[in-house]
Design a protein around this motif. Structure first.
Motif, PDB file in Angstrom:
ATOM      1  N   ARG A  96       0.897  -1.241   0.034  1.00  0.00           N
ATOM      2  CA  ARG A  96      -0.091  -0.041   0.207  1.00  0.00           C
ATOM      3  C   ARG A  96       0.833   1.253   0.044  1.00  0.00           C
ATOM      4  O   ARG A  96       0.540   2.478  -0.526  1.00  0.00           O
ATOM      5  CB  ARG A  96      -0.868  -0.056   1.163  1.00  0.00           C
ATOM      6  CG  ARG A  96      -2.057   0.965   1.125  1.00  0.00           C
ATOM      7  CD  ARG A  96      -2.763   0.955   2.430  1.00  0.00           C
ATOM      8  NE  ARG A  96      -2.177   0.976   3.755  1.00  0.00           N
ATOM      9  CZ  ARG A  96      -2.094   0.301   4.639  1.00  0.00           C
ATOM     10  NH1 ARG A  96      -2.669  -1.081   4.087  1.00  0.00           N
ATOM     11  NH2 ARG A  96      -1.521   0.399   5.580  1.00  0.00           N
ATOM     12  N   GLU A  97       2.011   1.180   0.780  1.00  0.00           N
ATOM     13  CA  GLU A  97       2.754   2.408   0.995  1.00  0.00           C
ATOM     14  C   GLU A  97       4.056   2.416  -0.093  1.00  0.00           C
ATOM     15  O   GLU A  97       4.566   3.278  -0.447  1.00  0.00           O
ATOM     16  CB  GLU A  97       3.480   2.444   2.168  1.00  0.00           C
ATOM     17  CG  GLU A  97       2.665   2.569   3.316  1.00  0.00           C
ATOM     18  CD  GLU A  97       1.873   3.770   3.244  1.00  0.00           C
ATOM     19  OE1 GLU A  97       2.587   4.883   2.820  1.00  0.00           O
ATOM     20  OE2 GLU A  97       0.941   3.916   4.092  1.00  0.00           O
ATOM     21  N   LYS A  98       4.120   1.388  -1.123  1.00  0.00           N
ATOM     22  CA  LYS A  98       5.004   1.218  -1.933  1.00  0.00           C
ATOM     23  C   LYS A  98       6.283   1.235  -1.574  1.00  0.00           C
ATOM     24  O   LYS A  98       7.172   2.092  -2.174  1.00  0.00           O
ATOM     25  CB  LYS A  98       4.637   2.435  -3.082  1.00  0.00           C
ATOM     26  CG  LYS A  98       3.241   2.186  -4.018  1.00  0.00           C
ATOM     27  CD  LYS A  98       3.325   3.052  -5.248  1.00  0.00           C
ATOM     28  CE  LYS A  98       2.100   2.981  -5.855  1.00  0.00           C
ATOM     29  NZ  LYS A  98       0.870   3.236  -5.152  1.00  0.00           N
ATOM     30  N   ALA A  99       6.540   0.640  -0.564  1.00  0.00           N
ATOM     31  CA  ALA A  99       7.910   0.609   0.273  1.00  0.00           C
ATOM     32  C   ALA A  99       8.588  -0.770   0.158  1.00  0.00           C
ATOM     33  O   ALA A  99       7.837  -1.840  -0.353  1.00  0.00           O
ATOM     34  CB  ALA A  99       7.532   0.969   1.648  1.00  0.00           C
ATOM     35  N   SER A 100       9.732  -0.758   0.468  1.00  0.00           N
ATOM     36  CA  SER A 100      10.504  -1.999   0.724  1.00  0.00           C
ATOM     37  C   SER A 100      11.464  -1.997   1.796  1.00  0.00           C
ATOM     38  O   SER A 100      11.860  -0.939   2.124  1.00  0.00           O
ATOM     39  CB  SER A 100      11.522  -2.109  -0.701  1.00  0.00           C
ATOM     40  OG  SER A 100      12.413  -3.290  -0.377  1.00  0.00           O
ATOM     41  N   PRO A 101      11.446  -2.967   2.631  1.00  0.00           N
ATOM     42  CA  PRO A 101      12.296  -3.017   3.981  1.00  0.00           C
ATOM     43  C   PRO A 101      13.605  -2.786   3.518  1.00  0.00           C
ATOM     44  O   PRO A 101      14.573  -2.561   4.538  1.00  0.00           O
ATOM     45  CB  PRO A 101      11.887  -4.178   4.417  1.00  0.00           C
ATOM     46  CG  PRO A 101      11.383  -5.143   3.399  1.00  0.00           C
ATOM     47  CD  PRO A 101      10.701  -4.289   2.484  1.00  0.00           C
ATOM     48  N   LEU A 102      14.221  -2.942   2.270  1.00  0.00           N
ATOM     49  CA  LEU A 102      15.478  -2.621   1.950  1.00  0.00           C
ATOM     50  C   LEU A 102      15.982  -1.449   1.148  1.00  0.00           C
ATOM     51  O   LEU A 102      17.009  -1.202   0.775  1.00  0.00           O
ATOM     52  CB  LEU A 102      16.006  -3.964   1.021  1.00  0.00           C
ATOM     53  CG  LEU A 102      16.013  -5.443   2.044  1.00  0.00           C
ATOM     54  CD1 LEU A 102      16.674  -6.549   1.016  1.00  0.00           C
ATOM     55  CD2 LEU A 102      16.977  -5.132   3.344  1.00  0.00           C
ATOM     56  N   ALA A 103      14.808  -0.603   1.212  1.00  0.00           N
ATOM     57  CA  ALA A 103      15.019   0.613   0.360  1.00  0.00           C
ATOM     58  C   ALA A 103      15.893   1.373   1.006  1.00  0.00           C
ATOM     59  O   ALA A 103      16.244   1.525   2.283  1.00  0.00           O
ATOM     60  CB  ALA A 103      13.444   1.499   0.380  1.00  0.00           C
ATOM     61  N   GLY A 104      16.785   2.333   0.092  1.00  0.00           N
ATOM     62  CA  GLY A 104      17.734   2.914   0.784  1.00  0.00           C
ATOM     63  C   GLY A 104      19.139   2.373   0.750  1.00  0.00           C
ATOM     64  O   GLY A 104      20.140   3.062   1.366  1.00  0.00           O
ATOM     65  N   CYS A 105      19.338   1.205   0.455  1.00  0.00           N
ATOM     66  CA  CYS A 105      20.551   0.603   0.697  1.00  0.00           C
ATOM     67  C   CYS A 105      21.520   0.875  -0.482  1.00  0.00           C
ATOM     68  O   CYS A 105      22.883   0.395  -0.574  1.00  0.00           O
ATOM     69  CB  CYS A 105      20.558  -1.080   0.655  1.00  0.00           C
ATOM     70  SG  CYS A 105      19.481  -1.546   2.068  1.00  0.00           S
ATOM     71  N   LEU A 106      21.019   1.462  -1.699  1.00  0.00           N
ATOM     72  CA  LEU A 106      21.875   1.929  -2.635  1.00  0.00           C
ATOM     73  C   LEU A 106      23.069   2.847  -2.478  1.00  0.00           C
ATOM     74  O   LEU A 106      24.208   2.150  -2.992  1.00  0.00           O
ATOM     75  CB  LEU A 106      21.072   2.539  -3.782  1.00  0.00           C
ATOM     76  CG  LEU A 106      21.818   2.696  -5.277  1.00  0.00           C
ATOM     77  CD1 LEU A 106      22.177   1.542  -5.832  1.00  0.00           C
ATOM     78  CD2 LEU A 106      20.996   3.575  -6.089  1.00  0.00           C
ATOM     79  N   PRO A 107      23.021   3.708  -1.514  1.00  0.00           N
ATOM     80  CA  PRO A 107      24.373   4.519  -1.358  1.00  0.00           C
ATOM     81  C   PRO A 107      25.377   3.535  -0.759  1.00  0.00           C
ATOM     82  O   PRO A 107      26.519   3.635  -1.065  1.00  0.00           O
ATOM     83  CB  PRO A 107      23.983   5.385  -0.361  1.00  0.00           C
ATOM     84  CG  PRO A 107      22.317   5.608  -0.690  1.00  0.00           C
ATOM     85  CD  PRO A 107      21.572   4.318  -1.080  1.00  0.00           C
ATOM     86  N   LEU A 108      25.027   2.630  -0.060  1.00  0.00           N
ATOM     87  CA  LEU A 108      26.021   1.696   0.668  1.00  0.00           C
ATOM     88  C   LEU A 108      26.521   0.822  -0.488  1.00  0.00           C
ATOM     89  O   LEU A 108      28.077   0.540  -0.312  1.00  0.00           O
ATOM     90  CB  LEU A 108      25.384   0.621   1.746  1.00  0.00           C
ATOM     91  CG  LEU A 108      24.856   1.455   2.939  1.00  0.00           C
ATOM     92  CD1 LEU A 108      24.100   0.392   3.994  1.00  0.00           C
ATOM     93  CD2 LEU A 108      25.852   2.114   3.585  1.00  0.00           C
ATOM     94  N   LEU A 109      25.965   0.575  -1.403  1.00  0.00           N
ATOM     95  CA  LEU A 109      26.531  -0.443  -2.343  1.00  0.00           C
ATOM     96  C   LEU A 109      27.168   0.570  -3.301  1.00  0.00           C
ATOM     97  O   LEU A 109      28.672   0.166  -3.743  1.00  0.00           O
ATOM     98  CB  LEU A 109      25.352  -0.917  -3.321  1.00  0.00           C
ATOM     99  CG  LEU A 109      24.390  -2.096  -2.644  1.00  0.00           C
ATOM    100  CD1 LEU A 109      23.518  -2.422  -3.259  1.00  0.00           C
ATOM    101  CD2 LEU A 109      25.275  -3.043  -2.178  1.00  0.00           C
ATOM    102  N   ILE A 110      26.904   1.871  -3.725  1.00  0.00           N
ATOM    103  CA  ILE A 110      27.935   2.589  -4.707  1.00  0.00           C
ATOM    104  C   ILE A 110      29.114   2.912  -4.006  1.00  0.00           C
ATOM    105  O   ILE A 110      30.026   2.813  -4.742  1.00  0.00           O
ATOM    106  CB  ILE A 110      26.991   3.668  -4.740  1.00  0.00           C
ATOM    107  CG1 ILE A 110      25.879   3.616  -5.691  1.00  0.00           C
ATOM    108  CG2 ILE A 110      27.845   4.831  -5.404  1.00  0.00           C
ATOM    109  CD1 ILE A 110      24.961   4.683  -5.986  1.00  0.00           C
ATOM    110  N   GLN A 111      29.081   2.982  -2.503  1.00  0.00           N
ATOM    111  CA  GLN A 111      30.484   3.440  -1.715  1.00  0.00           C
ATOM    112  C   GLN A 111      31.563   2.250  -2.054  1.00  0.00           C
ATOM    113  O   GLN A 111      32.634   2.844  -2.060  1.00  0.00           O
ATOM    114  CB  GLN A 111      29.983   3.698  -0.205  1.00  0.00           C
ATOM    115  CG  GLN A 111      29.477   4.713  -0.214  1.00  0.00           C
ATOM    116  CD  GLN A 111      30.217   6.010  -0.325  1.00  0.00           C
ATOM    117  OE1 GLN A 111      31.336   6.199   0.120  1.00  0.00           O
ATOM    118  NE2 GLN A 111      29.782   7.060  -1.034  1.00  0.00           N
ATOM    119  N   MET A 112      31.044   1.047  -2.162  1.00  0.00           N
ATOM    120  CA  MET A 112      32.114   0.096  -2.084  1.00  0.00           C
ATOM    121  C   MET A 112      33.299   0.093  -3.174  1.00  0.00           C
ATOM    122  O   MET A 112      34.160   0.053  -3.115  1.00  0.00           O
ATOM    123  CB  MET A 112      31.394  -1.340  -2.059  1.00  0.00           C
ATOM    124  CG  MET A 112      30.701  -1.636  -0.968  1.00  0.00           C
ATOM    125  SD  MET A 112      31.485  -1.459   0.671  1.00  0.00           S
ATOM    126  CE  MET A 112      32.683  -2.505   0.533  1.00  0.00           C
TER     127      MET A 112
END
Length: 268
Positions: A96-112
């Motif tokens: 309903r909220e168009k949400a994901s519990p893992l949303a927002g992890c992209l910056p961590l992956l980009i940093q690697m």
């Protein structure tokens, strides 16, 4: 296989090498022997500035998880003894909220890969078929390719070297603590304090991942940066210090502008 032989990583390292050496040469009249260290700082700031849209996306995801945390907790209390309903209601809430519990992890992956490239700048004797000129640069008299482990283990530790490494690690630790204190999500805090988490799904229902352990681990993961700064080259430690400080300020500002209150505010 050496990861630095992998074409995308090699291109990234060579690109970072060109940027850092060019900046270092330009900064010599102003920074002298510290020019390469200043170039690393400027490169880090440029990368973080380019990632501002990604950081904003992460902040929105964090605000979303904070907003949903009370509803998730209420569902867990209400349907704790009915896993099938709890599973369905939880999934319906996210959908309903168009949400994901893992949303927002992209910056961590980009940093690697970026951190890997900075690390490679000070461990590779040759880059792009030529001698690595950055290995001769220092910061506060300490070689940028030196590591705390090698300095101490090699028996060549000087007070200045120890002070520089410990200062960088301590500053990273302080900024990380401040980040947890003022911008950590209540949703993460719930998991850390051991409040109820979604139970196993009932038979025939899609499996909803139990993220309690992952959320708890991620809550403490930033402190691993302090350890990395001790085993990585000093240049990588400077990168980590700058990016940690930037992340803290960015999250603090975005938590205000996006409208998500910080943990400090929610505890009032």
């Amino acid at each position: 296989m050496n990861p630095y032989d992998f074409l995308p990583i090699r291109v990234l390292v060579e690109g970072a090498y060109w940027v850092v050496t060019t900046l270092s040469d330009l900064l010599v009249p102003l920074a002298g022997a510290e020019s390469a260290a200043v170039a690393i700082v400027l490169l880090t700031l440029a990368v973080r500035a380019a990632l501002i849209p990604v950081g904003r996306s992460q902040a929105k995801a964090n605000a979303m998880r904070q907003r949903l945390a009370p509803e998730l907790a209420a569902l867990q209390r209400k349907y704790a003894k009915n896993p099938e309903v709890l599973q369905r209601k939880t999934m319906e809430l996210y959908q309903r909220e168009k949400a994901s519990p893992l949303a927002g992890c992209l910056p961590l992956l980009i940093q690697m890969p970026i951190l890997m490239a900075v690390y490679g700048l000070f461990v590779r004797p040759e880059i792009g078929g030529e001698d690595n000129r950055l290995l001769s640069h220092t910061f506060m008299g300490v070689p940028l390719d030196a590591t705390l482990v090698n300095v101490v283990g090699g028996g060549s530790a000087y007070p200045t070297s120890i002070i520089v490494f410990v200062s960088v690690m301590a500053l990273i630790g302080v900024v990380t603590w401040l980040s947890r204190r003022f911008v950590q999500l209540p949703a993460t805090q719930v998991a850390v304090e051991g409040r109820p988490a979604p139970v196993a799904s009932a038979a025939g229902m899609p499996q909803m991942p139990d993220l309690t352990g992952l959320t708890k681990a991620l809550g403490y993961m930033p402190f691993v940066t302090v350890i990395i700064a001790g085993i990585a080259p000093l240049a990588a430690g400077l990168y980590l210090l700058v990016t940690t400080a930037w992340t803290f300020v960015e999250r603090l500002v975005l938590s205000k502008t996006i409208g998500a209150p910080s943990v400090h505010e929610t505890q009032r």
